[in-house]
Scaffold this motif. Sequence first.
Motif, PDB file in Angstrom:
ATOM      1  N   GLU A  98      13.043  33.537  79.826  1.00  0.00           N
ATOM      2  CA  GLU A  98      14.316  34.185  79.509  1.00  0.00           C
ATOM      3  C   GLU A  98      15.040  34.601  80.787  1.00  0.00           C
ATOM      4  OE1 GLU A  98      15.361  34.147  76.536  1.00  0.00           O
ATOM      5  OE2 GLU A  98      17.200  35.310  76.769  1.00  0.00           O
ATOM      6  N   ALA A  99      14.273  35.141  81.731  1.00  0.00           N
ATOM      7  CA  ALA A  99      14.878  35.572  82.990  1.00  0.00           C
ATOM      8  C   ALA A  99      15.351  34.359  83.796  1.00  0.00           C
ATOM      9  CB  ALA A  99      13.881  36.397  83.797  1.00  0.00           C
ATOM     10  N   ALA A 100      14.533  33.309  83.824  1.00  0.00           N
ATOM     11  CA  ALA A 100      14.871  32.128  84.626  1.00  0.00           C
ATOM     12  C   ALA A 100      16.142  31.452  84.109  1.00  0.00           C
ATOM     13  CB  ALA A 100      13.710  31.146  84.621  1.00  0.00           C
ATOM     14  N   LYS A 101      16.304  31.472  82.780  1.00  0.00           N
ATOM     15  CA  LYS A 101      17.476  30.819  82.184  1.00  0.00           C
ATOM     16  C   LYS A 101      18.778  31.444  82.652  1.00  0.00           C
ATOM     17  CE  LYS A 101      16.086  28.748  77.825  1.00  0.00           C
ATOM     18  NZ  LYS A 101      16.050  28.973  76.375  1.00  0.00           N
ATOM     19  N   THR A 102      18.729  32.728  82.984  1.00  0.00           N
ATOM     20  CA  THR A 102      19.955  33.385  83.441  1.00  0.00           C
ATOM     21  C   THR A 102      20.083  33.302  84.951  1.00  0.00           C
ATOM     22  OG1 THR A 102      18.892  35.514  83.752  1.00  0.00           O
ATOM     23  CG2 THR A 102      19.756  35.068  81.559  1.00  0.00           C
ATOM     24  N   GLY A 103      19.146  32.632  85.594  1.00  0.00           N
ATOM     25  CA  GLY A 103      19.219  32.473  87.043  1.00  0.00           C
ATOM     26  C   GLY A 103      18.667  33.648  87.823  1.00  0.00           C
ATOM     27  N   ALA A 104      17.952  34.544  87.151  1.00  0.00           N
ATOM     28  CA  ALA A 104      17.403  35.716  87.846  1.00  0.00           C
ATOM     29  C   ALA A 104      16.297  35.291  88.812  1.00  0.00           C
ATOM     30  CB  ALA A 104      16.838  36.697  86.820  1.00  0.00           C
ATOM     31  N   ILE A 136       3.642  42.458  96.613  1.00  0.00           N
ATOM     32  CA  ILE A 136       4.817  41.775  96.068  1.00  0.00           C
ATOM     33  C   ILE A 136       5.770  42.845  95.553  1.00  0.00           C
ATOM     34  CG2 ILE A 136       5.691  40.058  94.443  1.00  0.00           C
ATOM     35  CD1 ILE A 136       2.907  38.888  94.273  1.00  0.00           C
ATOM     36  N   GLN A 137       6.977  42.788  96.090  1.00  0.00           N
ATOM     37  CA  GLN A 137       7.973  43.790  95.730  1.00  0.00           C
ATOM     38  C   GLN A 137       8.740  43.320  94.497  1.00  0.00           C
ATOM     39  OE1 GLN A 137      11.242  43.860  98.545  1.00  0.00           O
ATOM     40  NE2 GLN A 137      11.052  46.075  98.729  1.00  0.00           N
ATOM     41  N   ALA A 138       8.990  44.207  93.569  1.00  0.00           N
ATOM     42  CA  ALA A 138       9.777  43.834  92.392  1.00  0.00           C
ATOM     43  C   ALA A 138      10.578  45.033  91.919  1.00  0.00           C
ATOM     44  CB  ALA A 138       8.868  43.345  91.279  1.00  0.00           C
ATOM     45  N   LYS A 139      11.829  44.768  91.541  1.00  0.00           N
ATOM     46  CA  LYS A 139      12.638  45.864  90.995  1.00  0.00           C
ATOM     47  C   LYS A 139      12.092  46.264  89.629  1.00  0.00           C
ATOM     48  CE  LYS A 139      16.877  44.498  93.372  1.00  0.00           C
ATOM     49  NZ  LYS A 139      18.132  43.747  93.197  1.00  0.00           N
ATOM     50  N   GLY A 185      15.437  43.555  79.012  1.00  0.00           N
ATOM     51  CA  GLY A 185      15.363  44.946  79.473  1.00  0.00           C
ATOM     52  C   GLY A 185      15.122  45.021  80.978  1.00  0.00           C
ATOM     53  N   ALA A 186      14.220  44.186  81.464  1.00  0.00           N
ATOM     54  CA  ALA A 186      13.849  44.225  82.883  1.00  0.00           C
ATOM     55  C   ALA A 186      15.015  43.756  83.760  1.00  0.00           C
ATOM     56  CB  ALA A 186      12.621  43.356  83.134  1.00  0.00           C
ATOM     57  N   MET A 187      15.716  42.719  83.310  1.00  0.00           N
ATOM     58  CA  MET A 187      16.853  42.229  84.099  1.00  0.00           C
ATOM     59  C   MET A 187      17.954  43.283  84.146  1.00  0.00           C
ATOM     60  SD  MET A 187      17.241  38.183  83.338  1.00  0.00           S
ATOM     61  CE  MET A 187      17.242  38.310  81.559  1.00  0.00           C
ATOM     62  N   ASP A 188      18.123  43.958  83.024  1.00  0.00           N
ATOM     63  CA  ASP A 188      19.120  45.012  82.956  1.00  0.00           C
ATOM     64  C   ASP A 188      18.778  46.125  83.948  1.00  0.00           C
ATOM     65  OD1 ASP A 188      21.342  46.389  81.771  1.00  0.00           O
ATOM     66  OD2 ASP A 188      19.860  47.719  80.841  1.00  0.00           O
ATOM     67  N   TYR A 189      17.488  46.500  83.951  1.00  0.00           N
ATOM     68  CA  TYR A 189      17.051  47.550  84.869  1.00  0.00           C
ATOM     69  C   TYR A 189      17.218  47.097  86.321  1.00  0.00           C
ATOM     70  CZ  TYR A 189      14.177  50.970  87.275  1.00  0.00           C
ATOM     71  OH  TYR A 189      13.737  51.945  88.150  1.00  0.00           O
ATOM     72  N   ALA A 190      16.843  45.834  86.592  1.00  0.00           N
ATOM     73  CA  ALA A 190      16.898  45.313  87.966  1.00  0.00           C
ATOM     74  C   ALA A 190      18.335  45.256  88.474  1.00  0.00           C
ATOM     75  CB  ALA A 190      16.239  43.937  88.032  1.00  0.00           C
ATOM     76  N   SER A 191      19.256  45.007  87.545  1.00  0.00           N
ATOM     77  CA  SER A 191      20.654  44.897  87.979  1.00  0.00           C
ATOM     78  C   SER A 191      21.231  46.260  88.368  1.00  0.00           C
ATOM     79  CB  SER A 191      21.497  44.251  86.869  1.00  0.00           C
ATOM     80  OG  SER A 191      21.637  45.168  85.801  1.00  0.00           O
ATOM     81  N   GLN A 192      20.603  47.313  87.881  1.00  0.00           N
ATOM     82  CA  GLN A 192      21.143  48.645  88.158  1.00  0.00           C
ATOM     83  C   GLN A 192      20.363  49.416  89.206  1.00  0.00           C
ATOM     84  OE1 GLN A 192      21.642  50.816  84.491  1.00  0.00           O
ATOM     85  NE2 GLN A 192      22.158  48.940  83.416  1.00  0.00           N
ATOM     86  N   ASN A 193      19.255  48.830  89.669  1.00  0.00           N
ATOM     87  CA  ASN A 193      18.403  49.567  90.600  1.00  0.00           C
ATOM     88  C   ASN A 193      18.035  48.698  91.791  1.00  0.00           C
ATOM     89  OD1 ASN A 193      17.511  52.277  89.191  1.00  0.00           O
ATOM     90  ND2 ASN A 193      17.589  50.684  87.613  1.00  0.00           N
ATOM     91  N   SER A 194      17.826  49.342  92.916  1.00  0.00           N
ATOM     92  CA  SER A 194      17.420  48.577  94.101  1.00  0.00           C
ATOM     93  C   SER A 194      15.894  48.598  94.210  1.00  0.00           C
ATOM     94  CB  SER A 194      18.060  49.178  95.344  1.00  0.00           C
ATOM     95  OG  SER A 194      17.822  50.570  95.344  1.00  0.00           O
TER      96      SER A 194
END
Lengths: 568, 328
Positions: free
Chosen positions: A21-27, A180-183, A399-408
């Motif tokens: 799901e994340a890959a499909k949006t290019g994340a 491994i760093q991840a938002k 949910g995770a992509m949404d969070y990642a887009s708003q946080n560094s």
Amino acid sequence: MYSHDVLVLGAGLAGMRAALEAAKTGANVAMLSKVYPVRSHSNAAQGGINAALTDRGDDWTDHAYDTVKGSDFLGDQDAIEVMCREAGQELINLEHMGVIFNRDEEGHLGTRAFGGQRKARTFFVADITGQAILHVMFEQILKYNVRVYDEWYATTLIMDGNRCGGVVAMEMRTGDIHAIQAKATILATGGSGRVFEPSTNALICSGDGMSLAYRAGAPLMDMEMVQYHPTTLKGSGVLLTEGARGEGAYLINTKGERFMEKYAPNMMELASRDVVSRAETIEINEGNDIDGCVLLDCRHLGTAKIMERLSYIHEISLDLVGVDITKDPVPIRPGVHYQMGGIKTDIDGRCWDPNGAWKGVEGLFAAGETACVSVHGGNRLGANSLLDTVIFGRRSAIGAMDYASQNSHLNFSENDWVNGEKAKLQGFLDNDASGDLVAKLRMDMAVAMDKGLGVYRTEDGMQEALQAVQGMRERFKKVVVQDKGKSFNTNLIFALELGCMLDCAETIAIGGIERKESRGAHSRTDYDKRDDENWMKHILLRQGDGGEVTKEYMPIVVTQWQPEERKY
Amino acid sequence: MQANVSVRRFNPDEEDPKSYDQEYQVEVDENFTVLDTLIKVREEIDGSLALRCSCRASICGSCAIRVNGHAVLACKTRVSEHLSEDGSFRVEPAGNQPVIKDLVVDMNPFWDKLRAVEPYMQPSMPEPEAEYLAPNDVMLHLVDVMGCIMCGACVSDCTVLEIDKNFLGPAALAKAYRFVADTRDVEDDKRLKMYNEYGGMWDCTRCGECVTVCPKGVAPMERIMALREKAIEAKIPTGSYDGAAYGYRHSLVFEDIVSHNGRLDETKLVIKTLGMFNLPKLIGLIPVAMNAAFRRKMPPLLHPAIPGVGQVRRIASRINAIKKEAAK
């Protein structure tokens, strides 16, 4: 340092669905798994996946009601509604990805009956549904070129206060430790079935994600709800699908009686799993058994149907106990199969966020068996687990992509985390040979858990198991890792897994002792009734700073189905 | 009973790593699998033994190794069926893949080859609102191919991969077939051209090892042959890889010779497949022919028809008539 917006731990169905799901949006997404994705235990789901398709005259609310009733009213109904409402579309998504599915005469998707449901709404691929879906999901992962850290083992979550910023992991081939760093981090690491012996679960099902989250301060919910599957093979405890009974197979005792008549006169063999497992246990305890087993009888289904729809269980029965199910009944017994409890999440996979407040671990998400949304409550319906993985795998990615887009990214010192972890691992390698071998300790734990937290439970039995497990924590500190090498040190990995299993075992026992009623898979002979007045609530367990366990409760979400007596 | 298992080991952490054999004595019973035995070694005797395993029920595909020289799934193989008279058996890592440690091999080449066949469905677009329709018998046929668990047993024992690392191999080509045979995938033409190239379907020598060792009955070689049939039907074999053209002609000439003589004339087969006037190719074969003669493996130059060849010819003409009828 390796860095991603979204990092998914685990590459079974939930993990791959999330990554896809994340890959499909290019994340910027990656998966990390201790085994190659197609080795994941989603493979072992045999019978099928539930969905109410409206063009078949089915209704998602019927599916939801069956699920609520199956959960013995412990499931959160808002989450169950989400799962059942989205099931139809997700099933079609799977078909569009290329899952083959058995068909009806017109070429539409075909269904089979499954336990605890009033309608045949289980879609299937012979008796290898999990494998068929898992491999197609892997095809999609290849299609979208998702980065996979194959055969990496995550040893700890990188935390700052309450916020998760990635993981520390071992690259198994070299033994090197990396951060491994991840938002946002999604745990999709599967169940904890190896806490018990015997178990249908693969050797990799050691509850790693539950333990990682628990140690980071996230609560584990309803851990006492461990499903015993009614048909596991004598000896190894390998699974024989509920689909066999869905196709019409009988359960019989030594007298040749279809004993389910006594326990569930309407649904018979297709009552929910907790009910059938208890019935079998009673039969076995009353002496109507052969070597601790009753029999699954498929003979009357005929060779043609068995070879078309049940060919895999035909294969493993022949391989593992030498029984040809077209000719003879096969000995089976209830066996540990599924963890209904797990990391407390909300319906978007967050761990967890009631209106903007992260009450578990911020930036952490979970999906699939490792999570507890809770859609399965006290007892999961057959063929709802595959559904759970894809629905909440997908939702957690959003949910995770949404969070990642708003946080560094979280700022942390890579060296500190890597060196800290190296020192911890070296501690295991430095243990002398005087302690227990990993396998011995695991077996002691698993046997104690089986004894104390089996199909029927008592206060004394559970206390005994808990004390045994807590005692093992001391022995674990001195556990012997014979392999001192760096490359592919599976011995060291097993030791780390055992540490995770001990966390799961302890919380299962504590949850069991705490819940003073019988509900779903949790059957106590000392509190043999469901107690809606006092126990319409979830039990959440957290690890305090000193290792002590703290308890909290959360009310069950009821939307439209009030608790009622449960009969099949 | 007691079993002596000899395990081929390799430790990359050593300064000058070399493979060696180590023997273990294990108490086993009648139902013990090879995996049970190795787990017992690992858990009770020697924790440093590395192998992959997970499900114990032949579905995850982790534990493909060689037992007594042939690839098997360790969890599906009973010790009692492989014990020699002195109660021993031999375990080695799977073949055709570099060893990482002990029984663990590097599967990256395996996944790379899988990737190379575009292993994902490419259906007609846009997607329908509901499911794509597909006949159940087509789906049931695909269940057998989807039964592949990617264990790599076929790759381990593939005799082509032993000498030509470029070959896509049985597992990837079986996967490729799964899409060509799936009525929902609409890229057959593109796929057949792709699999028609060097390293593809025509490079299988039909030794049958993959069919023998596949633990799941996928029969990869038969899928490769089915791909060839589809390529021939679609008149694909005219691509850039001359092996594909020869492969097609080889099958026609093979049939032609056998139906006329009742037996195979290998010399004629080679010459007619390559073409009488294809001098560069024919000259290129002289060293092969000399080598064969030197090893006394040169086929005889004269191949008289077998006695009663008339019957073979009648069968051949019947088959042709049936084929023509079917083509109508």
